[in-house]
Design an enzyme around this catalytic site. Structure first.
Site: not given
Ligand code: NAP
Length: 283
Positions: A44, A49, A74, A107
């Site tokens: 994704d 990004y 997106k 998005h």
């Molecule tokens: P998330 O996946 O909820 O959290 C990511 C955080 O968790 C990072 O700080 C990562 O650190 C940490 N992490 C990951 N695996 C871990 C584990 N096993 N143990 C401990 N910490 C861990 O947040 P997100 O990146 O915002 O959301 C995921 C995806 O959703 C995004 O990458 C993006 O593709 C999408 N997204 C979409 C929107 C939208 O508006 N559509 C908004 C936000 C995100 P490290 O990387 O340092 O390991």
């Protein structure tokens, strides 16, 4: 890999890999390569990004047959509208080095997204996108879009995690046949989620980490999630969730964690609309 079937019959993996906040191209490419090696097939990304090229490079290097992958990007607010959306789609596809997309999402529900949707409906009918959907569409905007257009979004990607379970929005999506997808499946680490006592106790029963318990909870709710990590060991850990299941009691315990609001972003404020409209991705 467990899959969900979208409202047009397309199969989508229930667990994927997200690359928000990984702007460094080398780090993004390495993370996606690690994810593909670990077994993820859904990636994704988004025009906003700034890493579609790096994602494309990792896909190319992997040598995995294209039909085994499920690639999402997106359309950003700045590129909303019929003409702009068509151009932006071509730019994204080129950056990714692909000739079709599995899923293209609007998005954010701002600017001329009706024009965008008409362009996306055409691209979908031409076979250039296998499924089209939206992101951050709360029930009012989602239902309005559905009622006034031909193609029902296949997916709505919204913030959801144990602290923000989106029960009402999820029910509305189920009623209209829209697959819910979680962004921020770990609440982006907020509220000390990786130290949470309820999740730790559940994880200890199965010899699983808090991250694995959360992902299992999403899977068992039928929610597609796309956890992000730039650490290989976490990328592997987050994919190792197929050999255990949460009990009804575990699911009920996690249900009590819901605070029913976001502490990351509030889509209903003037400040958010202003901030997101002001986020430019090109000249
Ligand atoms: P998330 O996946 O909820 O959290 C990511 C955080 O968790 C990072 O700080 C990562 O650190 C940490 N992490 C990951 N695996 C871990 C584990 N096993 N143990 C401990 N910490 C861990 O947040 P997100 O990146 O915002 O959301 C995921 C995806 O959703 C995004 O990458 C993006 O593709 C999408 N997204 C979409 C929107 C939208 O508006 N559509 C908004 C936000 C995100 P490290 O990387 O340092 O390991």
């Amino acid at each position: 890999m467990q899959k969900v079937i979208l409202n047009n019959g397309v199969e989508m993996p229930i667990l994927g890999f997200g690359v928000y906040q990984v702007p460094d191209p080398a780090q993004c490419e390495q993370s996606v390569s690690d994810a593909l090696e670990a077994g993820y097939r859904l990636i994704d990304t988004a025009a906003a990004y700034f890493n579609e090229e790096a994602v494309g490079a990792a896909i190319k290097k992997s040598g995995i047959p294209r039909e085994e992958l499920f690639i999402t990007t997106k359309l950003w607010i700045q590129d909303a509208g019929y003409e702009n959306a068509k151009k932006a789609f071509d730019v994204s596809l080129k950056k990714l080095g692909l000739d079709y997309l599995d899923l293209y999402l609007i998005h954010q529900p701002f600017n001329d997204y009706y024009g965008s949707w008409r362009a996306m409906e055409e691209l979908y009918k031409e076979g250039r996108i296998r499924a089209i959907g939206v992101s951050n569409f709360y029930p009012d905007r989602l239902v309005d879009l559905i009622l006034n257009n031909e193609v029902v979004p296949a997916v709505n990607q919204v913030e959801t995690h144990p602290f923000f379970q989106q029960k009402v929005a999820k029910n509305v999506m189920e009623e209209y046949g829209v697959q819910i997808q979680s962004w921020g499946p770990f609440a982006e680490g907020q509220k000390n989620i990786f130290q949470n006592e309820i999740l730790a106790v559940i994880g200890a029963k199965y010899g699983k980490s808090i991250a694995q318990v959360i992902l299992r909870w999403h899977i068992q709710r039928g929610v597609v999630s796309i956890p992000k990590s730039v650490h290989k060991e976490r990328i592997v850990e987050n994919f190792n969730v197929w050999d255990f299941a949460l009990s009804d009691d575990d699911m009920a315990a996690i249900a009590t964690m819901d605070i029913r609001k976001s502490e990351i972003i509030d889509h209903f404020t003037a400040d958010t609309a202003k901030m997101l409209n002001g986020w430019k991705i090109h000249e």
